[in-house]
Motif scaffolding. Sequence first.
Motif, short mmCIF file in Angstrom:
data_model
loop_
_atom_site.label_atom_id
_atom_site.label_comp_id
_atom_site.label_asym_id
_atom_site.label_seq_id
_atom_site.Cartn_x
_atom_site.Cartn_y
_atom_site.Cartn_z
N ARG A 22 88.54 48.91 43.70
CA ARG A 22 89.74 49.73 43.87
C ARG A 22 89.64 50.56 45.14
NH1 ARG A 22 89.67 52.50 38.15
NH2 ARG A 22 87.47 52.19 38.60
N HIS A 136 92.21 42.40 38.42
CA HIS A 136 91.93 43.52 37.51
C HIS A 136 92.07 44.85 38.25
CE1 HIS A 136 88.88 45.22 34.39
NE2 HIS A 136 90.04 45.84 34.38
N ALA A 137 91.47 44.91 39.45
CA ALA A 137 91.50 46.15 40.24
C ALA A 137 92.93 46.52 40.60
CB ALA A 137 90.65 45.99 41.49
N GLN A 139 95.61 45.73 38.98
CA GLN A 139 96.29 46.21 37.78
C GLN A 139 95.90 47.66 37.48
OE1 GLN A 139 95.54 43.24 34.73
NE2 GLN A 139 97.68 42.66 34.75
N ARG A 140 94.61 47.95 37.66
CA ARG A 140 94.14 49.32 37.38
C ARG A 140 94.71 50.31 38.39
NH1 ARG A 140 89.29 49.46 34.21
NH2 ARG A 140 89.08 51.63 34.82
N ARG A 219 97.49 41.27 30.27
CA ARG A 219 96.44 41.96 31.00
C ARG A 219 95.37 40.97 31.43
NH1 ARG A 219 98.04 46.54 32.62
NH2 ARG A 219 95.90 47.19 32.94
N HIS A 221 91.52 40.54 32.42
CA HIS A 221 90.25 41.25 32.34
C HIS A 221 89.25 40.61 33.30
CE1 HIS A 221 91.68 43.04 28.55
NE2 HIS A 221 92.25 41.87 28.38
N LEU A 226 84.67 48.34 36.11
CA LEU A 226 85.28 49.22 37.09
C LEU A 226 85.06 50.68 36.70
CD1 LEU A 226 88.63 47.48 38.08
CD2 LEU A 226 86.36 47.26 39.04
N ARG A 227 84.07 51.29 37.32
CA ARG A 227 83.82 52.70 37.07
C ARG A 227 83.46 53.35 38.38
NH1 ARG A 227 79.64 53.49 32.46
NH2 ARG A 227 80.05 51.28 32.30
#
Lengths: 252, 219
Positions: A22, A136-137, A139-140, A219, A221, A226-227
Amino acid sequence: MSGGGRPLLGGDRTGLVGIDPRIRLLSATVFAFVAVSLEAIPALVAAVLIGAAGVVVARVPAAAVFHRLLALDALMLLVVATLPFAMPGETLLQWGGVVASREGLVRAVEILAKANAVVLMLLALLHGVPAPTLAHALQRLGLPDRLVHLLFFTVRYLDVLGGEYVRLRRAMTARAFRPRTDRHTWRSLGWLVGMLLVRSFERAERVLAAMKCRGFDGRLHSFADLRMRAIDGAFAVAGCGVLAGLLWLEAR
Amino acid sequence: MSEALLLQLESVCFAYDAERPVLRGASLALRSGERLVIEGPNGAGKTTLLHLTVGLLRPAAGRIIAFGRERRHERDFHEVRARAGLLFQDADDQLFCPTVLEDVAFGPLNLGRTPVHAREIAEATLAAVGLHGFGARITHRLSGGEKRLVTLACVLAMRPDALLLDEPTTGLDEGAEAALARLLLELPQAMLIVSHDRAFCNRLATRRVMLRDGRLEDA
Protein backbone atom coordinates in the motif's frame (compact mmCIF):
# COMPACT_ATOMS: atom_id res chain seq x y z
CA MET A 1 8.56 -21.56 -14.82
CA SER A 2 9.42 -17.91 -14.41
CA GLY A 3 6.90 -15.11 -14.34
CA GLY A 4 8.29 -13.61 -17.52
CA GLY A 5 8.82 -9.90 -17.85
CA ARG A 6 5.50 -8.85 -16.45
CA PRO A 7 5.53 -6.54 -13.46
CA LEU A 8 2.31 -7.96 -12.06
CA LEU A 9 3.36 -11.59 -12.20
CA GLY A 10 5.97 -13.64 -10.46
CA GLY A 11 7.19 -13.63 -6.91
CA ASP A 12 8.29 -10.55 -5.06
CA ARG A 13 12.03 -10.70 -5.39
CA THR A 14 12.92 -7.00 -5.53
CA GLY A 15 15.00 -5.08 -3.04
CA LEU A 16 11.85 -3.46 -1.62
CA VAL A 17 10.47 -6.78 -0.45
CA GLY A 18 9.80 -5.56 3.09
CA ILE A 19 7.75 -2.48 2.22
CA ASP A 20 3.97 -2.69 2.48
CA PRO A 21 2.48 -2.68 -1.04
CA ARG A 22 0.00 0.00 0.00
CA ILE A 23 2.86 2.36 0.86
CA ARG A 24 4.47 1.50 -2.47
CA LEU A 25 1.29 2.25 -4.39
CA LEU A 26 0.76 5.53 -2.59
CA SER A 27 4.40 6.53 -3.05
CA ALA A 28 4.26 5.76 -6.77
CA THR A 29 1.07 7.80 -7.15
CA VAL A 30 2.34 10.82 -5.24
CA PHE A 31 5.67 10.69 -7.07
CA ALA A 32 3.83 10.63 -10.40
CA PHE A 33 1.80 13.72 -9.49
CA VAL A 34 4.87 15.61 -8.29
CA ALA A 35 6.96 14.60 -11.32
CA VAL A 36 4.23 15.71 -13.73
CA SER A 37 3.97 19.11 -12.00
CA LEU A 38 7.70 19.87 -12.30
CA GLU A 39 8.95 22.38 -14.88
CA ALA A 40 12.45 23.44 -13.78
CA ILE A 41 15.11 21.49 -15.67
CA PRO A 42 17.27 20.70 -12.59
CA ALA A 43 14.20 19.31 -10.80
CA LEU A 44 13.29 17.19 -13.82
CA VAL A 45 16.80 15.82 -14.13
CA ALA A 46 16.73 15.02 -10.43
CA ALA A 47 13.37 13.22 -10.82
CA VAL A 48 14.74 11.01 -13.59
CA LEU A 49 17.86 10.28 -11.54
CA ILE A 50 15.74 9.39 -8.50
CA GLY A 51 13.65 7.05 -10.66
CA ALA A 52 16.80 5.41 -11.99
CA ALA A 53 18.22 5.11 -8.48
CA GLY A 54 14.94 3.52 -7.38
CA VAL A 55 15.20 0.91 -10.12
CA VAL A 56 18.75 0.09 -9.01
CA VAL A 57 17.83 -0.12 -5.31
CA ALA A 58 14.82 -2.29 -6.09
CA ARG A 59 17.04 -4.54 -8.24
CA VAL A 60 14.59 -4.61 -11.15
CA PRO A 61 16.10 -6.77 -13.92
CA ALA A 62 17.76 -4.60 -16.56
CA ALA A 63 15.86 -6.35 -19.38
CA ALA A 64 12.49 -5.45 -17.81
CA VAL A 65 13.53 -1.80 -17.46
CA PHE A 66 14.85 -1.72 -21.02
CA HIS A 67 11.64 -3.16 -22.51
CA ARG A 68 9.40 -0.74 -20.65
CA LEU A 69 11.50 2.29 -21.52
CA LEU A 70 11.75 1.21 -25.14
CA ALA A 71 7.97 1.00 -25.43
CA LEU A 72 7.57 4.38 -23.75
CA ASP A 73 10.31 6.22 -25.59
CA ALA A 74 9.25 4.95 -29.01
CA LEU A 75 6.01 6.79 -28.36
CA MET A 76 7.84 9.77 -26.90
CA LEU A 77 9.97 10.05 -30.01
CA LEU A 78 6.84 11.16 -31.82
CA VAL A 79 6.31 13.96 -29.30
CA VAL A 80 9.92 15.12 -29.43
CA ALA A 81 9.86 15.05 -33.23
CA THR A 82 6.65 17.02 -33.66
CA LEU A 83 6.30 19.36 -30.70
CA PRO A 84 9.07 21.84 -31.70
CA PHE A 85 7.25 22.38 -35.00
CA ALA A 86 3.87 22.73 -33.39
CA MET A 87 4.70 25.44 -30.81
CA PRO A 88 5.33 29.06 -31.69
CA GLY A 89 8.40 30.81 -30.25
CA GLU A 90 12.04 31.69 -30.87
CA THR A 91 13.25 30.12 -34.11
CA LEU A 92 15.71 27.32 -33.63
CA LEU A 93 15.72 25.70 -37.04
CA GLN A 94 14.12 26.56 -40.32
CA TRP A 95 13.34 24.25 -43.17
CA GLY A 96 11.59 25.87 -46.04
CA GLY A 97 8.25 26.91 -44.55
CA VAL A 98 8.54 24.80 -41.35
CA VAL A 99 9.94 26.34 -38.21
CA ALA A 100 11.14 24.55 -35.08
CA SER A 101 10.89 26.62 -31.92
CA ARG A 102 13.14 26.62 -28.88
CA GLU A 103 10.11 26.64 -26.56
CA GLY A 104 8.74 23.58 -28.35
CA LEU A 105 11.97 21.69 -27.92
CA VAL A 106 12.18 22.58 -24.23
CA ARG A 107 8.59 21.46 -23.71
CA ALA A 108 9.26 18.18 -25.54
CA VAL A 109 12.29 17.45 -23.37
CA GLU A 110 10.22 18.25 -20.27
CA ILE A 111 7.55 15.75 -21.26
CA LEU A 112 10.18 13.15 -22.07
CA ALA A 113 11.80 13.56 -18.66
CA LYS A 114 8.49 13.45 -16.78
CA ALA A 115 7.32 10.29 -18.53
CA ASN A 116 10.61 8.48 -18.00
CA ALA A 117 10.82 9.49 -14.34
CA VAL A 118 7.29 8.21 -13.66
CA VAL A 119 7.79 4.90 -15.48
CA LEU A 120 11.13 4.30 -13.75
CA MET A 121 9.59 4.92 -10.35
CA LEU A 122 6.57 2.72 -11.11
CA LEU A 123 8.93 -0.09 -12.04
CA ALA A 124 11.03 0.48 -8.94
CA LEU A 125 8.05 0.38 -6.61
CA LEU A 126 5.69 -2.11 -8.22
CA HIS A 127 7.73 -4.54 -10.30
CA GLY A 128 7.43 -8.04 -8.95
CA VAL A 129 4.43 -7.43 -6.68
CA PRO A 130 2.24 -10.52 -7.20
CA ALA A 131 -1.08 -9.67 -8.85
CA PRO A 132 -3.26 -10.91 -5.94
CA THR A 133 -1.22 -8.86 -3.48
CA LEU A 134 -1.53 -5.77 -5.65
CA ALA A 135 -5.28 -6.34 -6.00
CA HIS A 136 -5.63 -6.86 -2.26
CA ALA A 137 -3.61 -3.71 -1.53
CA LEU A 138 -5.71 -1.64 -3.95
CA GLN A 139 -8.88 -2.90 -2.27
CA ARG A 140 -7.50 -2.03 1.16
CA LEU A 141 -6.71 1.47 -0.13
CA GLY A 142 -10.39 1.86 -0.91
CA LEU A 143 -10.33 1.57 -4.69
CA PRO A 144 -13.73 0.37 -6.01
CA ASP A 145 -13.93 -3.45 -6.21
CA ARG A 146 -14.92 -3.31 -9.86
CA LEU A 147 -11.79 -1.47 -10.90
CA VAL A 148 -9.61 -3.86 -8.92
CA HIS A 149 -11.29 -6.92 -10.48
CA LEU A 150 -10.88 -5.39 -13.91
CA LEU A 151 -7.14 -4.97 -13.40
CA PHE A 152 -6.66 -8.38 -11.85
CA PHE A 153 -8.54 -10.33 -14.50
CA THR A 154 -7.11 -8.38 -17.40
CA VAL A 155 -3.68 -9.51 -16.30
CA ARG A 156 -4.72 -13.12 -15.82
CA TYR A 157 -6.77 -13.54 -18.98
CA LEU A 158 -4.68 -11.67 -21.53
CA ASP A 159 -2.85 -14.92 -22.19
CA VAL A 160 -6.02 -17.00 -22.39
CA LEU A 161 -7.55 -14.59 -24.91
CA GLY A 162 -4.28 -14.43 -26.79
CA GLY A 163 -4.28 -18.23 -26.96
CA GLU A 164 -7.88 -18.27 -28.15
CA TYR A 165 -7.02 -15.76 -30.87
CA VAL A 166 -4.07 -17.88 -32.00
CA ARG A 167 -6.24 -21.04 -32.11
CA LEU A 168 -8.99 -19.39 -34.14
CA ARG A 169 -6.47 -17.74 -36.42
CA ARG A 170 -4.72 -21.08 -36.96
CA ALA A 171 -8.04 -22.75 -37.77
CA MET A 172 -8.62 -20.06 -40.37
CA THR A 173 -5.17 -20.56 -41.85
CA ALA A 174 -5.79 -24.31 -41.96
CA ARG A 175 -8.66 -23.56 -44.32
CA ALA A 176 -6.35 -21.57 -46.56
CA PHE A 177 -7.23 -18.13 -45.27
CA ARG A 178 -4.71 -15.49 -46.27
CA PRO A 179 -5.34 -11.89 -45.37
CA ARG A 180 -5.69 -9.63 -48.41
CA THR A 181 -7.22 -6.22 -48.83
CA ASP A 182 -10.68 -7.29 -49.88
CA ARG A 183 -14.18 -7.66 -48.53
CA HIS A 184 -13.78 -11.33 -47.73
CA THR A 185 -10.72 -10.63 -45.54
CA TRP A 186 -12.36 -7.77 -43.65
CA ARG A 187 -15.50 -9.77 -43.07
CA SER A 188 -13.57 -12.82 -41.91
CA LEU A 189 -11.45 -10.79 -39.50
CA GLY A 190 -14.67 -9.18 -38.30
CA TRP A 191 -16.10 -12.62 -37.52
CA LEU A 192 -12.86 -13.47 -35.72
CA VAL A 193 -13.06 -10.42 -33.46
CA GLY A 194 -16.77 -11.00 -32.88
CA MET A 195 -16.17 -14.63 -31.97
CA LEU A 196 -13.38 -13.63 -29.58
CA LEU A 197 -15.78 -11.22 -27.83
CA VAL A 198 -18.50 -13.86 -27.55
CA ARG A 199 -16.06 -16.46 -26.27
CA SER A 200 -14.47 -14.15 -23.74
CA PHE A 201 -17.88 -13.15 -22.46
CA GLU A 202 -18.89 -16.78 -22.02
CA ARG A 203 -15.58 -17.62 -20.43
CA ALA A 204 -15.99 -14.72 -18.02
CA GLU A 205 -19.37 -16.17 -16.99
CA ARG A 206 -17.83 -19.61 -16.40
CA VAL A 207 -14.90 -18.19 -14.48
CA LEU A 208 -17.26 -16.24 -12.22
CA ALA A 209 -19.32 -19.39 -11.65
CA ALA A 210 -16.19 -21.35 -10.73
CA MET A 211 -15.13 -18.61 -8.33
CA LYS A 212 -18.55 -18.55 -6.68
CA CYS A 213 -18.23 -22.30 -6.17
CA ARG A 214 -15.16 -21.60 -4.12
CA GLY A 215 -16.86 -19.03 -1.94
CA PHE A 216 -15.96 -15.81 -3.80
CA ASP A 217 -17.95 -12.82 -2.54
CA GLY A 218 -16.22 -9.92 -4.28
CA ARG A 219 -13.21 -9.62 -1.98
CA LEU A 220 -9.81 -10.75 -3.20
CA HIS A 221 -7.55 -12.16 -0.53
CA SER A 222 -3.83 -12.78 -0.70
CA PHE A 223 -1.06 -14.35 1.30
CA ALA A 224 0.48 -10.98 1.92
CA ASP A 225 -0.05 -10.01 5.51
CA LEU A 226 -0.79 -6.33 5.04
CA ARG A 227 0.29 -4.68 8.26
CA MET A 228 2.07 -1.35 8.58
CA ARG A 229 5.35 -1.60 10.41
CA ALA A 230 8.06 0.82 11.47
CA ILE A 231 9.98 0.23 8.24
CA ASP A 232 6.93 1.33 6.21
CA GLY A 233 6.75 4.55 8.21
CA ALA A 234 10.46 5.13 7.69
CA PHE A 235 10.06 4.51 3.96
CA ALA A 236 7.16 6.97 3.78
CA VAL A 237 9.14 9.64 5.67
CA ALA A 238 12.16 9.13 3.39
CA GLY A 239 9.83 9.35 0.36
CA CYS A 240 8.40 12.63 1.63
CA GLY A 241 11.94 13.93 2.04
CA VAL A 242 12.78 13.07 -1.56
CA LEU A 243 9.62 14.74 -2.85
CA ALA A 244 10.29 17.83 -0.72
CA GLY A 245 13.76 17.98 -2.27
CA LEU A 246 12.27 17.87 -5.76
CA LEU A 247 9.79 20.62 -4.95
CA TRP A 248 12.58 22.72 -3.46
CA LEU A 249 14.60 22.36 -6.68
CA GLU A 250 11.49 23.38 -8.61
CA ALA A 251 10.82 26.46 -6.47
CA ARG A 252 14.43 27.70 -6.40
CA MET B 1 -25.02 -43.08 9.29
CA SER B 2 -23.11 -44.23 6.23
CA GLU B 3 -26.25 -43.82 4.17
CA ALA B 4 -26.81 -40.14 4.98
CA LEU B 5 -28.57 -38.24 2.21
CA LEU B 6 -26.28 -35.45 1.00
CA LEU B 7 -27.81 -33.99 -2.14
CA GLN B 8 -31.28 -34.33 -3.50
CA LEU B 9 -33.09 -32.94 -6.52
CA GLU B 10 -36.88 -33.29 -6.57
CA SER B 11 -38.77 -32.96 -9.87
CA VAL B 12 -36.51 -30.21 -11.11
CA CYS B 13 -37.45 -28.37 -14.31
CA PHE B 14 -35.17 -26.05 -16.19
CA ALA B 15 -35.05 -24.37 -19.59
CA TYR B 16 -32.52 -22.03 -21.22
CA ASP B 17 -35.04 -21.52 -23.97
CA ALA B 18 -38.74 -21.88 -23.12
CA GLU B 19 -39.41 -23.73 -26.39
CA ARG B 20 -36.96 -26.51 -25.55
CA PRO B 21 -36.81 -27.34 -21.83
CA VAL B 22 -33.68 -29.25 -20.78
CA LEU B 23 -34.96 -30.80 -17.55
CA ARG B 24 -38.55 -31.89 -17.13
CA GLY B 25 -38.97 -33.17 -13.62
CA ALA B 26 -35.56 -34.68 -12.96
CA SER B 27 -35.08 -36.31 -9.55
CA LEU B 28 -31.88 -37.57 -8.02
CA ALA B 29 -30.37 -38.44 -4.64
CA LEU B 30 -26.76 -38.76 -3.62
CA ARG B 31 -25.89 -40.55 -0.38
CA SER B 32 -22.59 -40.54 1.44
CA GLY B 33 -20.19 -43.19 0.23
CA GLU B 34 -21.76 -43.29 -3.23
CA ARG B 35 -20.15 -42.54 -6.58
CA LEU B 36 -23.09 -41.91 -8.83
CA VAL B 37 -22.47 -41.66 -12.58
CA ILE B 38 -24.90 -39.65 -14.69
CA GLU B 39 -25.01 -40.82 -18.30
CA GLY B 40 -26.75 -39.28 -21.25
CA PRO B 41 -26.21 -37.95 -24.76
CA ASN B 42 -24.61 -34.58 -25.53
CA GLY B 43 -26.86 -31.71 -24.67
CA ALA B 44 -29.06 -33.83 -22.40
CA GLY B 45 -28.51 -31.39 -19.51
CA LYS B 46 -25.91 -33.20 -17.42
CA THR B 47 -23.79 -30.10 -16.78
CA THR B 48 -26.97 -28.12 -16.16
CA LEU B 49 -27.91 -30.64 -13.49
CA LEU B 50 -24.60 -30.13 -11.67
CA HIS B 51 -24.86 -26.35 -11.92
CA LEU B 52 -28.41 -26.44 -10.53
CA THR B 53 -27.20 -28.52 -7.59
CA VAL B 54 -24.81 -25.81 -6.40
CA GLY B 55 -27.09 -22.90 -7.29
CA LEU B 56 -25.26 -21.51 -10.29
CA LEU B 57 -28.61 -21.90 -12.05
CA ARG B 58 -32.08 -21.80 -10.47
CA PRO B 59 -34.77 -24.32 -11.36
CA ALA B 60 -38.05 -23.15 -12.88
CA ALA B 61 -39.81 -25.73 -10.72
CA GLY B 62 -38.85 -28.41 -8.23
CA ARG B 63 -36.79 -28.46 -5.06
CA ILE B 64 -33.10 -28.71 -4.30
CA ILE B 65 -32.27 -30.16 -0.90
CA ALA B 66 -28.63 -30.12 0.12
CA PHE B 67 -27.13 -31.30 3.40
CA GLY B 68 -30.49 -31.55 5.11
CA ARG B 69 -32.04 -28.24 4.07
CA GLU B 70 -33.97 -26.98 1.10
CA ARG B 71 -31.94 -24.34 -0.78
CA ARG B 72 -33.63 -21.53 -2.67
CA HIS B 73 -31.67 -18.29 -2.52
CA GLU B 74 -28.11 -17.26 -3.32
CA ARG B 75 -27.19 -17.10 0.38
CA ASP B 76 -28.49 -20.67 0.94
CA PHE B 77 -26.05 -21.88 -1.70
CA HIS B 78 -22.89 -20.37 -0.17
CA GLU B 79 -22.70 -23.27 2.26
CA VAL B 80 -23.60 -25.80 -0.45
CA ARG B 81 -20.72 -24.65 -2.64
CA ALA B 82 -18.26 -25.00 0.22
CA ARG B 83 -19.46 -28.54 0.97
CA ALA B 84 -20.07 -29.80 -2.57
CA GLY B 85 -16.99 -29.12 -4.67
CA LEU B 86 -17.70 -28.70 -8.39
CA LEU B 87 -14.94 -29.58 -10.82
CA PHE B 88 -15.51 -27.72 -14.09
CA GLN B 89 -15.27 -29.29 -17.51
CA ASP B 90 -12.60 -26.87 -18.69
CA ALA B 91 -9.76 -26.49 -16.18
CA ASP B 92 -8.93 -23.05 -17.60
CA ASP B 93 -12.28 -21.77 -16.35
CA GLN B 94 -11.30 -22.70 -12.85
CA LEU B 95 -7.66 -21.64 -12.67
CA PHE B 96 -7.34 -17.89 -12.61
CA CYS B 97 -4.53 -17.05 -10.21
CA PRO B 98 -0.98 -16.64 -11.50
CA THR B 99 0.49 -19.40 -9.38
CA VAL B 100 -0.79 -22.84 -8.39
CA LEU B 101 -0.49 -22.16 -4.66
CA GLU B 102 -2.55 -18.97 -4.88
CA ASP B 103 -5.23 -20.78 -6.82
CA VAL B 104 -5.49 -23.68 -4.40
CA ALA B 105 -5.59 -21.26 -1.44
CA PHE B 106 -8.34 -19.14 -3.03
CA GLY B 107 -11.15 -21.27 -1.59
CA PRO B 108 -9.76 -21.56 1.95
CA LEU B 109 -9.11 -17.78 2.02
CA ASN B 110 -12.70 -17.18 0.94
CA LEU B 111 -13.85 -19.45 3.77
CA GLY B 112 -12.04 -17.13 6.18
CA ARG B 113 -8.86 -19.10 6.89
CA THR B 114 -5.82 -17.00 7.80
CA PRO B 115 -3.17 -16.63 5.08
CA VAL B 116 -0.78 -18.88 7.00
CA HIS B 117 -3.39 -21.58 7.51
CA ALA B 118 -4.60 -21.31 3.90
CA ARG B 119 -1.06 -21.78 2.67
CA GLU B 120 -0.65 -24.89 4.84
CA ILE B 121 -3.92 -26.34 3.58
CA ALA B 122 -2.94 -25.59 -0.02
CA GLU B 123 0.47 -27.22 0.32
CA ALA B 124 -0.94 -30.28 2.06
CA THR B 125 -3.68 -30.67 -0.56
CA LEU B 126 -1.21 -30.37 -3.43
CA ALA B 127 0.94 -33.05 -1.84
CA ALA B 128 -2.14 -35.25 -1.40
CA VAL B 129 -2.90 -35.18 -5.14
CA GLY B 130 0.74 -35.90 -5.96
CA LEU B 131 1.73 -32.35 -6.89
CA HIS B 132 4.21 -31.76 -4.11
CA GLY B 133 6.36 -28.71 -4.88
CA PHE B 134 4.05 -27.38 -7.62
CA GLY B 135 3.03 -24.31 -5.59
CA ALA B 136 5.20 -21.79 -7.40
CA ARG B 137 4.35 -23.04 -10.92
CA ILE B 138 2.48 -20.70 -13.26
CA THR B 139 -1.04 -22.10 -13.76
CA HIS B 140 -1.42 -21.43 -17.48
CA ARG B 141 1.86 -23.17 -18.29
CA LEU B 142 0.85 -26.53 -16.79
CA SER B 143 0.06 -29.55 -18.93
CA GLY B 144 -3.56 -30.69 -19.30
CA GLY B 145 -3.12 -33.50 -16.77
CA GLU B 146 -1.44 -31.21 -14.26
CA LYS B 147 -4.17 -28.59 -14.68
CA ARG B 148 -6.80 -31.23 -13.95
CA LEU B 149 -5.06 -32.32 -10.75
CA VAL B 150 -4.60 -28.70 -9.66
CA THR B 151 -8.32 -28.01 -10.13
CA LEU B 152 -9.05 -31.11 -8.06
CA ALA B 153 -6.72 -29.79 -5.36
CA CYS B 154 -8.52 -26.42 -5.53
CA VAL B 155 -11.80 -28.15 -4.78
CA LEU B 156 -10.41 -30.55 -2.16
CA ALA B 157 -8.74 -27.67 -0.31
CA MET B 158 -12.23 -26.59 0.76
CA ARG B 159 -12.66 -29.97 2.49
CA PRO B 160 -15.97 -30.78 0.82
CA ASP B 161 -18.34 -33.61 1.74
CA ALA B 162 -19.20 -34.31 -1.88
CA LEU B 163 -17.54 -33.84 -5.27
CA LEU B 164 -19.36 -32.98 -8.49
CA LEU B 165 -17.16 -33.93 -11.43
CA ASP B 166 -18.02 -32.62 -14.90
CA GLU B 167 -16.21 -34.64 -17.58
CA PRO B 168 -13.07 -34.92 -15.47
CA THR B 169 -11.12 -36.97 -18.03
CA THR B 170 -11.57 -34.68 -21.04
CA GLY B 171 -8.24 -34.12 -22.71
CA LEU B 172 -6.29 -36.49 -20.47
CA ASP B 173 -4.05 -39.24 -21.81
CA GLU B 174 -4.33 -42.81 -20.52
CA GLY B 175 -1.69 -42.38 -17.86
CA ALA B 176 -3.16 -39.17 -16.49
CA GLU B 177 -6.65 -40.69 -16.60
CA ALA B 178 -5.57 -43.78 -14.66
CA ALA B 179 -3.81 -41.58 -12.10
CA LEU B 180 -6.95 -39.49 -11.67
CA ALA B 181 -9.13 -42.59 -11.24
CA ARG B 182 -6.78 -44.03 -8.61
CA LEU B 183 -6.80 -40.75 -6.75
CA LEU B 184 -10.59 -40.47 -6.81
CA LEU B 185 -11.06 -44.07 -5.65
CA GLU B 186 -9.06 -43.31 -2.52
CA LEU B 187 -11.07 -40.21 -1.60
CA PRO B 188 -13.79 -40.60 1.03
CA GLN B 189 -16.16 -38.07 -0.58
CA ALA B 190 -19.41 -39.02 -2.25
CA MET B 191 -19.31 -38.15 -5.96
CA LEU B 192 -21.67 -37.15 -8.72
CA ILE B 193 -19.85 -37.90 -11.96
CA VAL B 194 -20.75 -36.79 -15.46
CA SER B 195 -18.60 -38.55 -18.04
CA HIS B 196 -18.70 -40.16 -21.47
CA ASP B 197 -15.59 -42.14 -20.68
CA ARG B 198 -16.78 -45.78 -20.38
CA ALA B 199 -13.67 -47.26 -18.80
CA PHE B 200 -13.41 -44.43 -16.29
CA CYS B 201 -17.08 -44.76 -15.29
CA ASN B 202 -16.77 -48.53 -14.94
CA ARG B 203 -13.93 -48.13 -12.51
CA LEU B 204 -15.62 -45.53 -10.35
CA ALA B 205 -19.39 -46.02 -10.44
CA THR B 206 -21.23 -47.54 -7.50
CA ARG B 207 -24.54 -46.66 -9.19
CA ARG B 208 -25.63 -45.19 -12.53
CA VAL B 209 -28.51 -43.10 -13.75
CA MET B 210 -29.45 -42.10 -17.28
CA LEU B 211 -30.60 -38.62 -18.22
CA ARG B 212 -33.03 -38.89 -21.10
CA ASP B 213 -35.74 -36.49 -22.28
CA GLY B 214 -35.22 -34.28 -19.24
CA ARG B 215 -35.73 -37.05 -16.69
CA LEU B 216 -33.45 -39.35 -14.76
CA GLU B 217 -33.97 -43.08 -14.69
CA ASP B 218 -31.90 -45.91 -13.22
CA ALA B 219 -29.53 -47.32 -15.80
